[in-house]
Scaffold this active site. Sequence first.
Site, PDB file in Angstrom:
ATOM      1  N   PRO A 282     -10.015 -13.889  -5.102  1.00  0.00           N
ATOM      2  CA  PRO A 282     -10.416 -14.288  -3.492  1.00  0.00           C
ATOM      3  C   PRO A 282     -10.471 -13.260  -2.843  1.00  0.00           C
ATOM      4  O   PRO A 282      -9.805 -12.290  -3.013  1.00  0.00           O
ATOM      5  CB  PRO A 282      -9.463 -15.384  -3.208  1.00  0.00           C
ATOM      6  CG  PRO A 282      -8.291 -15.143  -3.907  1.00  0.00           C
ATOM      7  CD  PRO A 282      -8.379 -14.513  -5.450  1.00  0.00           C
TER       8      PRO A 282
ATOM      9  N   SER B 184      -0.526  -8.615   1.709  1.00  0.00           N
ATOM     10  CA  SER B 184      -1.014  -8.620   0.323  1.00  0.00           C
ATOM     11  C   SER B 184      -1.792 -10.126   0.121  1.00  0.00           C
ATOM     12  O   SER B 184      -1.409 -10.962   0.988  1.00  0.00           O
ATOM     13  CB  SER B 184       0.030  -8.568  -0.669  1.00  0.00           C
ATOM     14  OG  SER B 184       0.956  -9.508  -0.586  1.00  0.00           O
ATOM     15  N   LYS B 185      -2.234 -10.218  -0.950  1.00  0.00           N
ATOM     16  CA  LYS B 185      -2.806 -11.457  -1.378  1.00  0.00           C
ATOM     17  C   LYS B 185      -1.840 -12.505  -1.449  1.00  0.00           C
ATOM     18  O   LYS B 185      -1.914 -13.755  -1.508  1.00  0.00           O
ATOM     19  CB  LYS B 185      -3.741 -11.209  -2.566  1.00  0.00           C
ATOM     20  CG  LYS B 185      -4.962 -10.599  -2.186  1.00  0.00           C
ATOM     21  CD  LYS B 185      -5.989 -10.551  -3.456  1.00  0.00           C
ATOM     22  CE  LYS B 185      -7.186 -10.197  -3.401  1.00  0.00           C
ATOM     23  NZ  LYS B 185      -7.961 -10.339  -4.467  1.00  0.00           N
ATOM     24  N   ARG B 186      -0.670 -12.109  -1.870  1.00  0.00           N
ATOM     25  CA  ARG B 186       0.561 -12.930  -2.189  1.00  0.00           C
ATOM     26  C   ARG B 186       1.308 -13.475  -0.764  1.00  0.00           C
ATOM     27  O   ARG B 186       2.015 -14.482  -1.037  1.00  0.00           O
ATOM     28  CB  ARG B 186       1.627 -12.282  -3.169  1.00  0.00           C
ATOM     29  CG  ARG B 186       0.939 -12.124  -4.545  1.00  0.00           C
ATOM     30  CD  ARG B 186       1.905 -11.407  -5.414  1.00  0.00           C
ATOM     31  NE  ARG B 186       2.244  -9.755  -4.980  1.00  0.00           N
ATOM     32  CZ  ARG B 186       1.588  -9.131  -5.219  1.00  0.00           C
ATOM     33  NH1 ARG B 186       0.447  -9.184  -5.858  1.00  0.00           N
ATOM     34  NH2 ARG B 186       1.695  -7.885  -4.618  1.00  0.00           N
ATOM     35  N   ASP B 187       1.279 -12.565   0.168  1.00  0.00           N
ATOM     36  CA  ASP B 187       1.983 -12.820   1.277  1.00  0.00           C
ATOM     37  C   ASP B 187       1.623 -14.528   1.988  1.00  0.00           C
ATOM     38  O   ASP B 187       2.554 -14.964   2.569  1.00  0.00           O
ATOM     39  CB  ASP B 187       1.884 -11.999   2.397  1.00  0.00           C
ATOM     40  CG  ASP B 187       2.320 -10.540   2.119  1.00  0.00           C
ATOM     41  OD1 ASP B 187       3.614 -10.626   1.447  1.00  0.00           O
ATOM     42  OD2 ASP B 187       2.011  -9.394   2.489  1.00  0.00           O
TER      43      ASP B 187
END
Length: 519
Positions: free
Chosen positions: A16, A266-269
């Site tokens: 994404p 980040s994308k995980r945050d």
Amino acid sequence: MSTKVRVRFAPSPTGPLHIGGVRTALFNYLFAKKHGGDFILRIEDTDQNRYVEGAEQYIIDSLKWLNIPFDQGPGSSNEIEEKYGPFRQSERKNLYKAYADQLIENGWAYYAFDTAEELDAHRSEHEAQGKTFIYNWHNRLKLNNSLALSSEEVEKRIAAGEDHVIRFKSPQDEKLHLQDIIRGDIEIDTNILDDKVLFKSDGMPTYHLANIVDDHLMEISHVIRGEEWLPSMALHVLLYRAFDWQAPQFAHLPLILKPTGKGKLSKRDGDKLGFPVFPMEWKDPATGDVSRGYKEDGYFNDAVINFLAFLGWNPGTEQEIFSLDELINAFELEKVHKSGARFDPDKTNWYNHQYLQQKEDKRLAEDFIEIIKSDEAISAEVEKAGTSLSLEFVEQVVASIKERANFVSDFWELSNFFFVSPSSYDEKACKKQWKENTNEYMNELAEVINGIDDFSSENIEAVVKQWITDKELGFGKIMAPLRLALVGELKGPHVFDIISLIGKQETVNRLHKAVAVLG
């Protein structure tokens, strides 16, 4: 190179689109439109090992939802495609070998036959000595490459099909002076640069070569990209020099930092910290995991654009709310900050609140009706209560409560009492406000309201206040219990607006119900 402003957004379809990427796309778009130029989308999909199915379409759909469309890109007209395309790097892979060969011919690149095991051995040897292994001018003649081998040996190895790469030959003992629109003059000592691989043994170019060739052929005038590419700027400028091409102007955008201000967002945050970091919801095709998106979380696309614009840029005025056209007119790369921009989830909600207040009540009411109908439990409650979901009624409800909302999804909690009679009453408020003689007053008030013909909010208020005055009562003795009877809590908009909207019979019913339950 064209004198027309041409910029590109070049994401990789590996998942994404992160809001950091969205901001890069936005700043490119704003700059292009400010200068009457073109905004190009190029899909950099040469790394097939990391390619994720559906990611390219997700990128395109996200840009469309955000209203920052590209002028040229996948799906462009044949005329544009023929002149600048294809716009997927995987469809351009036959182009790059000729350019790599050109660099070898003019002495700016060389063949390297070092195996992975040989390079690992060199790294280990340097680490044992407390040093870092760099493949460049100081050791290239001692390594397994065409600069250290005879031309006959090189030809023999290539003819035999021996694996090899093509490396860039970084210059020695030179001070490079690079110009960045945001960061100014940057000095680089070429002695610290490594000889980057430009062409891999699998016959595919690395990002560095493909990027430069594509930017040149697509006549890109300005490269506006994230700060993480700043270390590559020296190599890219040298590649332009090696090809004898005019380099574009560069601008490296600051990082978007976590809400704490420490570390890159980040994308995980998002899922970890409880807010979206993607423009739209994303379902991982491999795991089925779903990540939140701004669209599905109820943010308006123009609010997302507005808050992203302020992550690292400031117009230098007090104005914070900008339409897209206003952003285009105000945007200047010179006003982009060098330091990282802290992401503030509360500020994103504030922006959405501001945009919600600007939206037409009719549009908001239509969205609210859809929410009510799509929730089985709520829909059943409203149907049982017999409340109309006419656009006219819901529009008036929205107008009375939207100033307290950040999202359309907040509307039900703020307005459920317009649709359904309260099933319970705030215990603490009742103990304090529902006195010994409150039942008598509420029954009498029900009769007063039942006798009102002009049921406008203003007239109801005038009649009720006159009745309170005539009875020589304090307003607190009546107004708080009245609100409790209508809402079940001491919350909500102007109480007479509520009465006018729910109607005479429903108001009287609720007063009698409260007396029966609380009396």
